[in-house]
Design a protein around this motif. Sequence first.
Motif, PDB file in Angstrom:
ATOM      1  N   ALA A  89       0.850  -1.205   0.000  1.00 51.70           N
ATOM      2  CA  ALA A  89       0.000   0.000   0.000  1.00 51.70           C
ATOM      3  C   ALA A  89       0.883   1.252   0.000  1.00 51.70           C
ATOM      4  CB  ALA A  89      -0.904  -0.005   1.227  1.00 51.70           C
ATOM      5  N   PRO A  90       0.462   2.292  -0.729  1.00 56.51           N
ATOM      6  CA  PRO A  90       1.268   3.524  -0.749  1.00 56.51           C
ATOM      7  C   PRO A  90       1.296   4.180   0.640  1.00 56.51           C
ATOM      8  CG  PRO A  90      -0.671   3.699  -2.205  1.00 56.51           C
ATOM      9  CD  PRO A  90      -0.733   2.373  -1.553  1.00 56.51           C
ATOM     10  N   GLU A  91       2.387   4.862   0.933  1.00 57.79           N
ATOM     11  CA  GLU A  91       2.544   5.507   2.247  1.00 57.79           C
ATOM     12  C   GLU A  91       1.389   6.444   2.586  1.00 57.79           C
ATOM     13  OE1 GLU A  91       5.360   5.259   0.293  1.00 57.79           O
ATOM     14  OE2 GLU A  91       6.954   4.507   1.616  1.00 57.79           O
ATOM     15  N   TYR A  92       0.943   7.238   1.595  1.00 57.00           N
ATOM     16  CA  TYR A  92      -0.124   8.201   1.907  1.00 57.00           C
ATOM     17  C   TYR A  92      -1.404   7.481   2.343  1.00 57.00           C
ATOM     18  CZ  TYR A  92      -2.365   7.282  -2.605  1.00 57.00           C
ATOM     19  OH  TYR A  92      -2.995   6.662  -3.644  1.00 57.00           O
ATOM     20  N   HIS A  93      -1.664   6.302   1.739  1.00 56.14           N
ATOM     21  CA  HIS A  93      -2.860   5.523   2.099  1.00 56.14           C
ATOM     22  C   HIS A  93      -2.726   5.020   3.540  1.00 56.14           C
ATOM     23  CE1 HIS A  93      -6.356   2.976   1.720  1.00 56.14           C
ATOM     24  NE2 HIS A  93      -5.642   1.912   2.019  1.00 56.14           N
ATOM     25  N   LEU A  94      -1.553   4.467   3.875  1.00 48.80           N
ATOM     26  CA  LEU A  94      -1.319   3.978   5.237  1.00 48.80           C
ATOM     27  C   LEU A  94      -1.378   5.125   6.242  1.00 48.80           C
ATOM     28  CD1 LEU A  94       1.540   1.443   4.467  1.00 48.80           C
ATOM     29  CD2 LEU A  94      -0.803   0.895   5.144  1.00 48.80           C
ATOM     30  N   ALA A  95      -0.811   6.273   5.873  1.00 50.52           N
ATOM     31  CA  ALA A  95      -0.838   7.434   6.769  1.00 50.52           C
ATOM     32  C   ALA A  95      -2.278   7.847   7.060  1.00 50.52           C
ATOM     33  CB  ALA A  95      -0.061   8.598   6.143  1.00 50.52           C
ATOM     34  N   THR A  96      -3.135   7.819   6.048  1.00 53.10           N
ATOM     35  CA  THR A  96      -4.545   8.170   6.209  1.00 53.10           C
ATOM     36  C   THR A  96      -5.254   7.175   7.123  1.00 53.10           C
ATOM     37  OG1 THR A  96      -4.482   9.049   3.957  1.00 53.10           O
ATOM     38  CG2 THR A  96      -6.650   8.769   4.928  1.00 53.10           C
ATOM     39  N   VAL A  97      -4.966   5.874   6.929  1.00 56.07           N
ATOM     40  CA  VAL A  97      -5.567   4.824   7.758  1.00 56.07           C
ATOM     41  C   VAL A  97      -5.139   4.996   9.220  1.00 56.07           C
ATOM     42  CG1 VAL A  97      -5.518   2.321   8.211  1.00 56.07           C
ATOM     43  CG2 VAL A  97      -5.818   3.154   5.877  1.00 56.07           C
ATOM     44  N   LEU A  98      -3.843   5.242   9.439  1.00 55.03           N
ATOM     45  CA  LEU A  98      -3.318   5.413  10.800  1.00 55.03           C
ATOM     46  C   LEU A  98      -3.871   6.676  11.449  1.00 55.03           C
ATOM     47  CD1 LEU A  98       0.358   4.381   9.998  1.00 55.03           C
ATOM     48  CD2 LEU A  98      -1.260   3.041  11.355  1.00 55.03           C
ATOM     49  N   LEU A  99      -3.955   7.738  10.661  1.00 51.44           N
ATOM     50  CA  LEU A  99      -4.492   9.002  11.160  1.00 51.44           C
ATOM     51  C   LEU A  99      -5.958   8.835  11.563  1.00 51.44           C
ATOM     52  CD1 LEU A  99      -3.563  11.960  11.521  1.00 51.44           C
ATOM     53  CD2 LEU A  99      -4.573  12.450   9.301  1.00 51.44           C
ATOM     54  N   GLY A 100      -6.688   8.050  10.779  1.00 53.70           N
ATOM     55  CA  GLY A 100      -8.091   7.772  11.072  1.00 53.70           C
ATOM     56  C   GLY A 100      -8.277   7.080  12.416  1.00 53.70           C
ATOM     57  N   ALA A 101      -7.224   6.421  12.903  1.00 49.84           N
ATOM     58  CA  ALA A 101      -7.275   5.735  14.204  1.00 49.84           C
ATOM     59  C   ALA A 101      -6.686   6.630  15.295  1.00 49.84           C
ATOM     60  CB  ALA A 101      -6.502   4.426  14.122  1.00 49.84           C
ATOM     61  N   ASN A 102      -6.529   7.924  14.974  1.00 50.88           N
ATOM     62  CA  ASN A 102      -5.964   8.901  15.914  1.00 50.88           C
ATOM     63  C   ASN A 102      -4.521   8.620  16.305  1.00 50.88           C
ATOM     64  OD1 ASN A 102      -8.234  10.591  16.051  1.00 50.88           O
ATOM     65  ND2 ASN A 102      -9.224   9.134  17.424  1.00 50.88           N
ATOM     66  N   LEU A 103      -3.779   8.007  15.381  1.00 52.88           N
ATOM     67  CA  LEU A 103      -2.341   7.834  15.604  1.00 52.88           C
ATOM     68  C   LEU A 103      -1.653   9.034  14.971  1.00 52.88           C
ATOM     69  CD1 LEU A 103      -2.329   4.075  14.802  1.00 52.88           C
ATOM     70  CD2 LEU A 103      -1.430   4.998  16.920  1.00 52.88           C
ATOM     71  N   ASP A 104      -0.574   9.474  15.588  1.00 54.31           N
ATOM     72  CA  ASP A 104       0.141  10.645  15.104  1.00 54.31           C
ATOM     73  C   ASP A 104       1.066  10.241  13.950  1.00 54.31           C
ATOM     74  OD1 ASP A 104       0.806  13.270  15.036  1.00 54.31           O
ATOM     75  OD2 ASP A 104       1.918  13.298  16.929  1.00 54.31           O
TER      76      ASP A 104
END
Length: 110
Positions: A89-104
């Motif tokens: 998965a592209p980094e931006y997609h993973l960053a969005t998924v992680l951000l959605g879980a309130n991870l910094d």
Amino acid sequence: MEKVIIVEGKSDKRKIQPILKEEVEIICTNGTISLSKLDELIDELLGKDVYILVDADDSGDKLRKQFKRELPEAEHLYIDRMYREVAAAPEYHLATVLLGANLDVRTDFL
């Protein structure tokens, strides 16, 4: 509260580690996990914020089912099925998924 992300493999861990801005423990199951290993892991995870981020394939689904049964309070994070693997998965997609879980996450990945 300590945060833990559970992934399948080392390549998944290498992929998400640089995206995270906060201190998060990343545990690899190395594919499917035995019940005894899972029990050990659950003891370790008590009182922590646990996130499950596994591949969108059969082995990932199987692992997710195990965690839903044995660790119902864990939060499940999903990548888009079209990427199939966390490592693919592209980094931006993973960053969005992680951000959605309130991870910094590091904003340069968004």
